[in-house]
Enzyme design. Structure first.
Site, PDB file in Angstrom:
ATOM      1  N   CYS A   1     -48.969   1.692  17.139  1.00  0.00           N
ATOM      2  CA  CYS A   1     -48.980   1.975  15.366  1.00  0.00           C
ATOM      3  C   CYS A   1     -48.248   2.098  15.643  1.00  0.00           C
ATOM      4  CB  CYS A   1     -50.504   1.915  15.703  1.00  0.00           C
ATOM      5  SG  CYS A   1     -50.198   1.515  14.131  1.00  0.00           S
TER       6      CYS A   1
ATOM      7  N   HIS B   1     -52.197  -3.029  19.329  1.00  0.00           N
ATOM      8  CA  HIS B   1     -53.294  -2.523  19.854  1.00  0.00           C
ATOM      9  C   HIS B   1     -53.503  -3.018  21.399  1.00  0.00           C
ATOM     10  CE1 HIS B   1     -53.998   1.163  16.838  1.00  0.00           C
ATOM     11  NE2 HIS B   1     -53.971   0.585  16.365  1.00  0.00           N
TER      12      HIS B   1
ATOM     13  N   GLU C   1     -54.261  -1.438  23.818  1.00  0.00           N
ATOM     14  CA  GLU C   1     -55.574  -0.472  24.763  1.00  0.00           C
ATOM     15  C   GLU C   1     -57.231  -1.723  24.113  1.00  0.00           C
ATOM     16  OE1 GLU C   1     -55.096   1.928  20.586  1.00  0.00           O
ATOM     17  OE2 GLU C   1     -53.524   0.588  21.839  1.00  0.00           O
TER      18      GLU C   1
END
Length: 548
Positions: A389, A515, A517
């Site tokens: 990001c 993102h 994750e």
């Protein structure tokens, strides 16, 4: 043809007492995992007592990471635990706050829905709470819905939540609801004893709210002997085999096995009158744990961010490294580097011995120059790099400044008057005035260029990833970047926004606007993290070979 009847869900409520941070989310996730491993369909939801509509506008220091679901909900970080344990997606329905409940009720009152009635906490707020608590169970998708109640018993904010739970338990059949209370059994070193009084007081406060817990899960640093369990059972009005020990574990991923040993799932099934003759299947989970606990290698990866004092601000990133490390049979040791403290003068000292560097997400100008410094160092010194990001945006700025020669290049988030706005505000964000829930949120598609690194990492051309941001790569400059080697390898096919940049002739250099994750789980480690850790491991081994 007769329609197939919907499943009738049963409801488990998890409350906590004595102190916060005991791990209600981990206990709820572990129980859900055990029930899922028996073939049952389970979901978990979190009810938070704060007045924010959602945690989207909170500083990470206040509430840790803001977790984002596929449908664009900004939620509590516990939903990340739910997804990582269960390997299933959650949604807006899985996280409800007091703020959202009051907003719904007040909006209804303004519409005139209450027909002139005086709007009160009971019954109007509690009715809306009950409606939301039962919503997922009414979809017909689940056998069991686990609801985690945020905060501690005794908090003023939690009272309407407990009243709603009390009413649900009163209104439903006895075997259709279950209350699990998580509490603390502290050990007094000076006395050499485990103390049950805090648990007794906590249960008494729950009873004062009209709720009798069915099962007590007792957190402790020491094993709880049978005589202590009998004492707890006697004074808390539960059966002895409903007193469950939750001793400290070396990793949160060991908790399902500990709860299985304590037979928490069996106790739940018995008390809820659920017939299940399938043994718990945790073979794959145990294999993961074995790899996690017995790594063949150790690597050091720097995490460059500006909220590093609170590690929960990067919870999903930490867990993604655990998953990816186990997949590569290596342990990932994180080196926490504050981006505000990183300068060109100390970059060598802080970064030269690392096997990889991740530049973390964030908002605002603070610490951005340190992130740019880190990215330049790893790019020039061929150290594996992943930017997420804002980390990707800083990589674009660094490349513009130091390769393309645009020294004034920046993001309009930090410098509205920059001559080279290589990162700019999305068109649909320019007229946005409200901060909450207005970013680009949730799952969006990405299409990789064939044979790009992104394509090789994912093993496919089209993917979907979750987003949370307002600013984007400025497509006006794509040709200049690509002519100098920085490839925009992932593009949103719907609006042509850049999703991934990568650099050839480098061990691993990737920046992503999304993102990754947020989609890494125990059973499905994220391919981007797996590939990054693998590159860092190769880098580490090659460096050791040269030095030897």
């Amino acid at each position: 043809m007769a329609s197939k009847a919907l499943k009738t869900a049963k409801y488990i409520f998890v409350t906590g007492g004595v102190t916060s941070s005991l791990g209600k989310g981990i206990i709820a996730s572990s129980l859900a995992k055990l029930l899922q491993a028996r073939g049952l369909s389970v979901t978990i939801q979190k009810f938070d007592p704060y007045l924010n509509i959602d945690p989207g506008t909170m500083n990470p220091y206040e509430h840790g990471e803001c977790y984002v679901t596929d449908d664009g909900a900004e939620t509590d970080l516990d939903l990340g635990h739910y997804e990582r344990f269960l390997n299933v997606s959650t949604s807006q329905a899985n996280n409800v706050t007091t703020g959202r409940i009051y907003h719904n009720v007040i909006t209804a009152e303004r519409r005139g829905d209450f027909l002139g009635k005086t709007v009160q906490v009971v019954p109007h707020i509690t009715d809306e709470l009950k409606r939301n608590m039962l919503l997922l169970g009414q979809t017909g998708k689940y056998d069991i819905v686990i609801t985690e109640i945020g905060g501690c018993v005794g908090d003023i904010e939690s009272l309407p939540f407990l009243e709603a739970v009390r009413q649900i338990k009163f209104e439903m059949e006895p075997k259709d609801t279950l209350i699990i209370h998580l509490t603390l059994i502290p050990y007094l070193k000076s006395a050499g004893e485990l103390k049950t009084k805090p648990t007794q007081h906590s249960v008494r406060m729950l009873q004062e709210a009209g709720i009798q817990p069915d099962i007590l899960v007792c957190r402790s640093e020491h094993p709880i002997p049978h005589d202590i369990r009998r004492k707890i059972a006697l004074f808390c009005n539960v059966q002895v085999n409903s007193v469950i020990e939750a001793i400290d574990a070396d990793t949160i991923y060991a908790v399902p096995l500990l709860m299985s040993t304590e037979r928490l799932d069996q106790r739940v099934l018995y008390m809820m009158d659920i017939y299940n003759d399938k043994d718990v299947d945790l073979v794959a989970w145990k294999q993961f744990l074995n790899r996690l606990r017995n790594p063949n290698h150790i690597i050091r990866i720097g995490l460059v961010g500006k909220y590093i004092e609170l590690h929960d601000a990067y919870k999903s990133i930490i867990e993604s490294f655990i998953h990816a490390g186990a997949a590569n049979e290596c342990k990932v040791e994180l080196e926490w580097i504050h981006s505000e403290s990183l300068t060109p003068e100390n970059a060598i000292e802080k970064l030269v011995n690392l096997d990889g560097v991740l530049v973390a997400p964030g908002f605002g100008e603070r610490g951005t120059e340190g992130k740019i410094t880190a990215i330049r160092f790893v790019r020039e010194n061929k150290i594996p790099f992943l930017g997420i990001c804002l980390g990707m945006q800083m990589a674009v700025i660094e490349y513009a400044r130091n390769v393309l020669g645009w020294s004034d290049a920046h993001s309009v988030e930090m410098d509205r008057n920059t001559e080279y706005p290589v990162i700019h505000l999305m068109e649909d964000q320019k007229d946005v005035s409200n901060k909450g829930g207005t970013m680009r949120l949730g799952a969006y598609p990405c299409k990789f260029k064939k044979d790009s690194l992104g394509h090789k990492i994912y093993g496919k051309i089209n993917i979907s990833e979750r987003h949370r941001h307002r600013y984007e790569f400025n497509n006006k400059y794509i040709k200049e970047f690509e002519s100098k080697g920085l490839l925009a390898s992932g593009i949103n096919p719907e609006n042509q926004l850049v999703e991934m940049v990568e650099l050839a002739n480098h061990p691993f250099y990737v920046g992503v606007q999304f993102h990754p994750e947020l989609k890494s789980t125990v059973m499905n480690p994220h391919p981007l993290f797996v590939s990054f850790v693998k590159a860092a491991l190769t880098f580490s081994q090659d460096r050791k070979a040269i030095l030897s």
